[in-house]
Write a protein that holds these residues in place. Structure first.
Motif, PDB file in Angstrom:
ATOM      1  N   PHE B 411      27.535  33.913  34.851  1.00  0.00           N
ATOM      2  CA  PHE B 411      28.174  32.673  35.308  1.00  0.00           C
ATOM      3  C   PHE B 411      29.647  32.633  34.918  1.00  0.00           C
ATOM      4  N   ILE B 412      30.006  33.241  33.785  1.00  0.00           N
ATOM      5  CA  ILE B 412      31.430  33.338  33.436  1.00  0.00           C
ATOM      6  C   ILE B 412      32.138  34.167  34.502  1.00  0.00           C
ATOM      7  N   ILE B 413      31.503  35.269  34.927  1.00  0.00           N
ATOM      8  CA  ILE B 413      32.112  36.125  35.953  1.00  0.00           C
ATOM      9  C   ILE B 413      32.322  35.335  37.236  1.00  0.00           C
ATOM     10  N   ILE B 414      31.306  34.552  37.644  1.00  0.00           N
ATOM     11  CA  ILE B 414      31.445  33.742  38.856  1.00  0.00           C
ATOM     12  C   ILE B 414      32.597  32.753  38.704  1.00  0.00           C
ATOM     13  N   GLY B 415      32.698  32.139  37.522  1.00  0.00           N
ATOM     14  CA  GLY B 415      33.789  31.209  37.273  1.00  0.00           C
ATOM     15  C   GLY B 415      35.144  31.883  37.436  1.00  0.00           C
ATOM     16  N   LEU B 416      35.291  33.103  36.896  1.00  0.00           N
ATOM     17  CA  LEU B 416      36.566  33.825  36.994  1.00  0.00           C
ATOM     18  C   LEU B 416      36.864  34.196  38.449  1.00  0.00           C
ATOM     19  N   LEU B 417      35.828  34.617  39.198  1.00  0.00           N
ATOM     20  CA  LEU B 417      36.031  34.957  40.611  1.00  0.00           C
ATOM     21  C   LEU B 417      36.508  33.725  41.387  1.00  0.00           C
ATOM     22  N   LEU B 418      35.867  32.572  41.130  1.00  0.00           N
ATOM     23  CA  LEU B 418      36.278  31.338  41.809  1.00  0.00           C
ATOM     24  C   LEU B 418      37.728  31.021  41.463  1.00  0.00           C
ATOM     25  N   LYS B 419      38.085  31.253  40.198  1.00  0.00           N
ATOM     26  CA  LYS B 419      39.446  30.978  39.746  1.00  0.00           C
ATOM     27  C   LYS B 419      40.455  31.856  40.501  1.00  0.00           C
ATOM     28  N   VAL B 420      40.144  33.141  40.655  1.00  0.00           N
ATOM     29  CA  VAL B 420      41.057  34.029  41.382  1.00  0.00           C
ATOM     30  C   VAL B 420      41.149  33.570  42.841  1.00  0.00           C
ATOM     31  N   SER B 421      40.013  33.191  43.447  1.00  0.00           N
ATOM     32  CA  SER B 421      40.044  32.798  44.856  1.00  0.00           C
ATOM     33  C   SER B 421      40.800  31.479  45.026  1.00  0.00           C
ATOM     34  N   GLN B 422      40.809  30.649  43.984  1.00  0.00           N
ATOM     35  CA  GLN B 422      41.564  29.398  44.037  1.00  0.00           C
ATOM     36  C   GLN B 422      43.058  29.676  44.204  1.00  0.00           C
ATOM     37  N   THR B 423      43.572  30.711  43.521  1.00  0.00           N
ATOM     38  CA  THR B 423      45.011  30.963  43.569  1.00  0.00           C
ATOM     39  C   THR B 423      45.481  31.401  44.951  1.00  0.00           C
ATOM     40  N   VAL B 424      44.565  31.932  45.791  1.00  0.00           N
ATOM     41  CA  VAL B 424      44.979  32.280  47.149  1.00  0.00           C
ATOM     42  C   VAL B 424      44.416  31.304  48.176  1.00  0.00           C
ATOM     43  N   GLY B 425      43.657  30.314  47.714  1.00  0.00           N
ATOM     44  CA  GLY B 425      43.149  29.305  48.643  1.00  0.00           C
ATOM     45  C   GLY B 425      42.131  29.822  49.631  1.00  0.00           C
ATOM     46  N   MET B 426      41.207  30.669  49.145  1.00  0.00           N
ATOM     47  CA  MET B 426      40.183  31.242  50.037  1.00  0.00           C
ATOM     48  C   MET B 426      39.321  30.175  50.695  1.00  0.00           C
ATOM     49  N   GLY B 427      39.025  29.111  49.969  1.00  0.00           N
ATOM     50  CA  GLY B 427      38.057  28.141  50.472  1.00  0.00           C
ATOM     51  C   GLY B 427      38.707  26.991  51.217  1.00  0.00           C
ATOM     52  N   ARG B 428      40.024  27.070  51.437  1.00  0.00           N
ATOM     53  CA  ARG B 428      40.711  25.987  52.120  1.00  0.00           C
ATOM     54  C   ARG B 428      40.266  25.949  53.576  1.00  0.00           C
ATOM     55  N   PRO B 429      39.919  24.785  54.077  1.00  0.00           N
ATOM     56  CA  PRO B 429      39.518  24.727  55.492  1.00  0.00           C
ATOM     57  C   PRO B 429      40.705  25.046  56.387  1.00  0.00           C
ATOM     58  N   SER B 430      40.449  25.844  57.424  1.00  0.00           N
ATOM     59  CA  SER B 430      41.582  26.257  58.266  1.00  0.00           C
ATOM     60  C   SER B 430      41.578  25.499  59.584  1.00  0.00           C
TER      61      SER B 430
END
Lengths: 141, 430
Positions: B411-430
């Motif tokens: 779960f720590i790994i998942i948290g870090l992955l989400l954190k990295v994806s946050q910096t590029v806005g992967m989950g932003r609706p397009s």
């Protein structure tokens, strides 16, 4: 209905449901990919073909697609990474503005050449040869 | 003020839909288990699934506040895998199921914590040698001072009062962070390379030393701890990251070759390595092959559609709730169910590499690629071991297997992955 029959259909529903969940996830993935690639290559016609790869490990005639703003250099965050000793970390960029391409030197150590001539910022036509350090590439349509 | 807060609040619609979907499946799985054991709905089981899914929902809502632009597909897949693991463990051994439930809830908390701290993920790289030292200290402590709680034959656990942890699980995170920082710094030197041996361009010899140290460390794990799983895992992570960082296939080829040489040598030198290989090649001739054979029988009993959750006899497989959960699930949800779970892992790994490709910064790219390699390699090692594709070694199957340290670390790994994806806005609706 007996418990056994219910359990049987429950099992079927579980397996079907698993695959429906995966279909949902994969659909969301592809939708996301498509929208991202659409926003990335907004009208940037052309590609770069390697002429002299120098130390980059590419081969002559390798082709790279271009984006509206394409960064070139030795650092990994460039659009096209050129891992050669004569190329700076963020060497230069190619810009597609109002229907034509421009190349711009980002204060690199060894500079950019356009058809052999050193340039700071210049318009690039299709067929021109651009040099980043000792790496040379050709812009083609 | 209320309306302003409402406007500012980000929503994560895809994640929420996926979560509802996963929740329905986990509830159905628990209902099937309950129906199979008593012929009715047991309120105790429903209470447990309620806690699990409630915690997941709260986590998702908090993620919308903390990292609104982070990837939205990873968390629902994790919740599904964790839920199916929880069903199977509860079915095999209810007290362990309750403990797993507790660990999963703690997992949600550490996931959220990993997205909050550090505020800027690049700060992790500043302490890279600290992580490496902590990692080496953990290994040394386990070898010298560990206890053998899980009867693995070698000490792999360390007790802190009532809590017993498996340090290797956390070591993998420290190692990935260290490698990411180190490789990003030395990338140019490693990929440049002018030294030629037999027509192969090698980097300057001093930069190969970490490679050799890793090789030695993984062989040490293999020989001293009889932990082929962890050895493969660490070397695999290291080589995958080295390849991502330098794009030179020579590194994984060289490292893989060295590892094969090392294992062949230890086959002839050490009897326990030989025993392991013999069990793998011919479990029927070997009294120690019992577990593996029981696992194979479980797969066979499951067939394509499975016996049904709660209706098989996976209890005949030794350690069915952790190392052999894949076989237990094979008996109960069948090949069709296992394939679905395999696709779920594939989606997770694909998405992780997608995050790595999209990340803007070299350190974050390497970090995401390394973290997701952890899942991929662990899944290959243990699923391959269960199905007799490779010699069996005990590593937990991410999110499915019982195990507190493994759940928390993943779960720590998942948290870090989400954190990295946050910096590029992967989950932003397009």
């Amino acid at each position: 209905m007996s418990v056994d029959v219910l359990l049987f259909w429950g099992r079927v529903a579980f397996l079907v449901g698993l695959y429906c969940f995966l279909a949902f996830v994969v659909l969301a993935l592809t939708r996301d990919l498509r929208s991202r690639s659409a926003s990335e290559d907004e009208a940037a016609p052309g590609e770069l073909v390697v002429i002299d790869p120098a130390g980059t490990g590419y081969r002559p005639n390798d082709a790279f697609p271009l984006r509206g703003e394409t960064l070139l250099g030795r650092a990994p965050d460039n659009t096209i990474a050129l891992m050669d000793d004569t190329v700076s970390g963020h060497h230069g960029r190619l810009l597609y503005r109002r229907g034509s391409w421009q190349v711009e030197d980002l204060k690199s150590t060894n500079g950019i050449t356009l058809n052999g001539r050193k340039v700071e910022r210049a318009r690039v036509e299709y067929g021109d040869i651009v040099g980043f350090g000792s790496v040379t590439v050709k812009l083609v349509k | 003020m209320g309306s302003l807060a409402l406007q500012r609040r980000a929503t994560r619609p895809v994640e929420l839909t996926g979560l509802m979907f996963a929740a329905a499946l986990v509830i159905l799985a628990f209902m099937l288990l309950s129906g199979a054991s008593t012929g009715g709905i047991q309120s105790g089981l429903m209470f447990r699934v309620g806690i699990y899914l409630g915690a997941a929902l709260v986590t998702s809502l908090l993620l919308a506040r903390l990292v609104p632009d982070a990837d939205q597909l990873i968390f629902p897949v994790v919740v599904l895998l964790g839920g199916i693991g929880l069903v199977e463990i509860t079915r095999l051994d209810p007290p362990y199921g309750d403990r797993q439930l507790l660990w999963l809830c703690i997992g949600d908390v550490v996931l959220l914590a990993a997205t909050v701290w550090p505020r800027n993920i690049n700060r992790l790289r500043l302490y890279k040698y600290t992580w490496a030292v902590i990692g080496c200290f953990l290994i040394a402590l386990t070898i010298v001072h560990g206890s053998d709680v899980g009867a693995a034959g070698y000490p792999r656990w360390i007790g802190f009062g009532p809590i017993v942890l498996q340090p290797v699980e956390f070591l993998k995170i420290f190692m990935v962070i260290f490698f990411a920082a180190y490789l990003d710094e030395k990338r140019e030197l490693l990929s440049g390379g002018r030294l030629e041996i037999a027509g192969i361009r090698l980097p300057p010899i001093q930069y190969l030393i970490p490679l050799l140290i890793m090789w030695g460390l993984s062989l040490l794990l293999l020989i001293r701890q009889d932990d082929l799983g962890s050895a493969l895992l660490f070397l695999g992570i290291f080589l995958a990251m080295l390849y991502v960082g330098t794009s030179r296939p020579i590194f994984p080829a060289l490292g893989g070759g060295l590892f094969v040489l090392g294992t062949v040598a230890s086959y002839f030198l050490f009897s326990h390595v030989r025993l392991r290989t013999d069990i793998w090649l011919n479990p029927w001739n070997n009294s120690a092959g019992y577990q593996l054979i029981q696992g194979l029988f479980a797969f066979a009993a499951g067939g394509i559609g499975g016996q049904g959750i709660g209706l098989g006899h996976p209890g005949f497989v030794p350690v069915a709730d952790s190392d052999f959960i894949w076989a237990a699930l094979g008996e109960e949800i069948g090949l069709a169910g296992l394939m679905a779970l395999l696709i779920a892992y594939l989606v997770l790994v694909y998405r992780g590499f997608d995050i790595a490709v999209t990340a803007r910064d070299g350190f974050q790219k390497l970090l995401a690629a390394g973290l997701v390699s952890v899942f991929a390699i662990q899944a290959i090692v243990i699923i391959g071991g269960n199905t007799r594709l490779i010699p069996l070694t005990g590593v937990p199957l991410p999110f499915l297997s019982y195990g507190g340290s493994s759940i928390v670390a993943n779960f720590i790994i998942i948290g870090l992955l989400l954190k990295v994806s946050q910096t590029v806005g992967m989950g932003r609706p397009s």
